[in-house]
Design an enzyme around this catalytic site. Structure first.
Site, PDB file in Angstrom:
ATOM      1  CE1 TYR A   3      -2.406   5.402  13.573  1.00 30.01           C
ATOM      2  CE2 TYR A   3      -1.776   6.490  11.664  1.00 30.01           C
ATOM      3  CZ  TYR A   3      -2.539   5.339  12.457  1.00 30.01           C
ATOM      4  OH  TYR A   3      -3.255   4.835  11.499  1.00 30.01           O
ATOM      5  N   GLY A   6       1.266  -1.252  -0.159  1.00 33.43           N
ATOM      6  CA  GLY A   6      -0.278  -0.045  -0.096  1.00 33.43           C
ATOM      7  C   GLY A   6       1.029   1.320  -0.059  1.00 33.43           C
ATOM      8  NE  ARG A   7       3.042   2.889   5.853  1.00 34.47           N
ATOM      9  CZ  ARG A   7       2.422   3.799   6.219  1.00 34.47           C
ATOM     10  NH1 ARG A   7       2.308   4.342   6.526  1.00 34.47           N
ATOM     11  NH2 ARG A   7       1.881   2.354   7.074  1.00 34.47           N
ATOM     12  CB  CYS A  49     -10.382  24.308  18.828  1.00 35.37           C
ATOM     13  SG  CYS A  49     -11.841  23.268  18.055  1.00 35.37           S
ATOM     14  CD  GLU A  50      -8.886  17.160  19.043  1.00 35.30           C
ATOM     15  OE1 GLU A  50      -7.849  17.320  19.750  1.00 35.30           O
ATOM     16  OE2 GLU A  50      -9.782  17.400  18.705  1.00 35.30           O
ATOM     17  NE  ARG A  85       0.754   7.901   8.317  1.00 33.77           N
ATOM     18  CZ  ARG A  85       1.874   7.583   8.784  1.00 33.77           C
ATOM     19  NH1 ARG A  85       2.620   8.853   8.717  1.00 33.77           N
ATOM     20  NH2 ARG A  85       2.383   6.603   9.725  1.00 33.77           N
TER      21      ARG A  85
HETATM   22  N1  LLP Z   1      -2.740  -5.614   3.974  1.00 28.50           N
HETATM   23  C1  LLP Z   1      -3.755  -5.452   5.014  1.00 28.50           C
HETATM   24  C2  LLP Z   1      -4.460  -7.186   5.500  1.00 28.50           C
HETATM   25  C3  LLP Z   1      -3.438  -4.036   5.965  1.00 28.50           C
HETATM   26  O1  LLP Z   1      -3.964  -4.446   6.614  1.00 28.50           O
HETATM   27  C4  LLP Z   1      -2.480  -3.405   4.631  1.00 28.50           C
HETATM   28  C5  LLP Z   1      -2.905  -2.037   6.312  1.00 28.50           C
HETATM   29  C6  LLP Z   1      -1.898  -3.157   3.518  1.00 28.50           C
HETATM   30  C7  LLP Z   1      -2.044  -4.550   3.667  1.00 28.50           C
HETATM   31  C8  LLP Z   1      -1.322  -2.631   3.341  1.00 28.50           C
HETATM   32  O2  LLP Z   1       0.090  -1.834   3.629  1.00 28.50           O
HETATM   33  P1  LLP Z   1       1.102  -0.955   3.801  1.00 28.50           P
HETATM   34  O3  LLP Z   1       2.147  -1.999   2.923  1.00 28.50           O
HETATM   35  O4  LLP Z   1       0.689   0.121   3.590  1.00 28.50           O
HETATM   36  O5  LLP Z   1       2.158  -0.664   4.816  1.00 28.50           O
HETATM   37  N2  LLP Z   1      -2.636   4.480   8.645  1.00 28.50           N
HETATM   38  C9  LLP Z   1      -1.368   3.878   9.052  1.00 28.50           C
HETATM   39  C10 LLP Z   1      -1.767   2.988   8.357  1.00 28.50           C
HETATM   40  C11 LLP Z   1      -2.422   1.696   8.609  1.00 28.50           C
HETATM   41  C12 LLP Z   1      -2.492   0.000   7.686  1.00 28.50           C
HETATM   42  C13 LLP Z   1      -3.554  -0.661   7.873  1.00 28.50           C
HETATM   43  N3  LLP Z   1      -3.260  -1.802   6.796  1.00 28.50           N
HETATM   44  C14 LLP Z   1      -0.650   4.872   8.829  1.00 28.50           C
HETATM   45  O6  LLP Z   1      -1.357   6.001   8.721  1.00 28.50           O
HETATM   46  O7  LLP Z   1       0.369   4.362   9.120  1.00 28.50           O
END
Ligand code: LLP
Length: 422
Positions: free
Chosen positions: A321, A280-281, A347-348, A317
């Site tokens: 986090y 993903g990221r 306002c935080e 984020r």
């Molecule tokens: N597969 C599953 C089952 C997942 O739960 C996730 C992410 C991914 C793939 C993709 O992960 P990546 O390659 O993006 O690390 N909001 C948080 C990140 C939450 C990720 C949730 N699951 C942040 O902003 O860091």
């Protein structure tokens, strides 16, 4: 060089100067580089091509929770990506962007009946099942619809991976997946189910995992379990090894993809299954930034604040986090440095992007970017303080297009209803 680079003293996204975007679209606005996204996909796919035999290439299923704008999805679909979804909404986005349902995998601990039904109806590649009650429910819905469901079981390998405890997903205490002990039970159960094809396992240990050893350990655990499950008489033909690859927020080490791909080749490939990955990221994170304007420079006896027009509702984020995001001035980048706290208008006190950050001296009206915001940026935005969702722009070479319009106040207010009896 693609992405966010300085040219003639002005920060650009690829070949577009950011002040041009700000002038046309206003701020705050997310800006993404199509070229960067393509390059990331190709780097990951390329590492796998180098390490694994041609006939055993994994299906890369972009985890679109990171950034699900249709135009971003389209860029990745055109590169050859599949898709990982966690909701019916993401399924609709994927299909609208042109993804073939047969290249979509559905994960999530709380799949609703309606979501399961739509996924079955569209014919997705597989459900990544996270609990035994979910398995029973998929069987019941599939039977009702007279469809058969391809499933893999998400293993909770009880390993700790990930950059922050709130995004670590592979520990026994986390809500994700099925424990090693109960995985056997899952295969036994599935065997007696008329509308379930249990095909294998999936695993995702966390996000922003930067050490290849963490993956190596998890792969070894997975391979051991595959062997045991096969010994118990069950077939395993698919393995989904998840995502979690890191990007640069500050000075992190990137994952050594060649080493990662070699471990896939050494540990996973010999198991002879179809291989799926869920990045993903990594695909979108560094290719995006949040472009914002300085509203006020507020000097106090304690510190100086840059009050910008982006806030925690646009990018949560740092608040959620304590995440670090680089911040850069767009123009006058050689000005004398000053130390600021960069804050939004909400306002935080938590609406703070950075504390005591050295930046070139800035004034009201100056532009800045909050970097590495292409993943988990816009898609986590909210209307807190009744602030409209920001606009999004995609840059490709020297052209750019608004790929999501800024929300209007009317659009926000329109959903509310004042009861007649008030
Ligand atoms: N597969 C599953 C089952 C997942 O739960 C996730 C992410 C991914 C793939 C993709 O992960 P990546 O390659 O993006 O690390 N909001 C948080 C990140 C939450 C990720 C949730 N699951 C942040 O902003 O860091």
């Amino acid at each position: 060089m693609v992405g966010f680079v300085e040219k003639n003293g002005v920060l650009h996204c690829d070949d577009v100067a950011l002040p041009v975007i700000a002038a046309e679209v206003d701020t705050p606005v997310y800006v993404y580089s199509a070229a960067h996204i393509r390059a990331q996909y190709d780097a990951l796919a390329g590492a796998m091509v180098k390490a694994l035999p041609e006939t055993r290439q994994p299906m890369l299923c972009y985890a679109c929770k990171a950034n699900s704008n249709l135009a971003v999805l389209k860029v990745l679909q055109a590169q050859g990506s599949g898709l990982e979804i966690v909701s019916e909404g993401e399924l609709h986005r994927g299909l609208a962007a042109g993804f073939d349902a047969g290249r979509i995998v559905a994960t999530g601990v709380g799949k609703q009946d309606s979501e399961i039904a739509v996924c079955l109806d569209k014919g997705i590649h597989q459900f990544n099942v996270e609990s035994l009650p979910e398995l029973e429910n998929i069987q019941a819905i599939a039977a009702q619809m007279d469809k058969s469901a391809d499933v893999v079981f998400r293993l909770n390998p009880n390993v700790s991976g990930g950059g922050h405890h709130k995004i670590s997903t592979g520990r026994a205490r986390d809500k994700f997946g099925i424990s090693v002990e109960r995985i056997f039970e899952a295969f036994e159960m599935a065997q007696g189910m008329s509308h379930i094809n249990a095909l294998g396992l999936s695993m995702h240990i966390g996000s922003q995992v930067s050490t290849v050893e963490t993956f190596e350990d998890a792969f070894k655990k997975l391979a051991g379990i595959v062997t045991d499950i096969r010994a118990a008489g069950h077939e395993i033909t698919r393995l989904d090894i998840g995502g979690g690859f890191p990007i640069i927020y500050n000075e992190e080490d990137l994952l050594d993809f060649d080493a990662y791909a070699n471990w896939v080749n050494e540990i996973i490939e010999p198991l002879g299954t179809e291989i799926i990955m869920e990045p993903g990221r990594y695909l979108v994170g560094n290719g995006g930034a949040l472009l914002t304007e300085v509203l006020y420079v507020k000097e106090t006896s304690d510190r100086d604040f840059l009050v910008i027009d982006a806030a925690m509702n646009d990018l949560i984020r740092p608040t959620l986090y304590d995440a670090y995001h680089g911040i850069e001035a767009v123009e006058n980048r050689d000005a004398q440095e000053r130390v600021y706290d960069v804050v939004g208008p909400i306002c935080e006190t938590g609406d703070t992007f950075s504390q005591e950050r050295s930046l070139p001296e800035m004034a009201r009206g100056d532009l800045a970017v909050i970097k590495s915001a292409g993943a988990y940026g816009f898609c986590m935005a909210s209307n807190y303080n009744t602030r409209p969702l920001p606009a999004e722009v995609l840059v490709d070479g020297d052209q750019f297009t608004v790929i999501r319009k800024r929300q209007t106040y009317q659009e926000i207010i329109d959903k509310d209803i004042i009861p007649e009896w008030l």
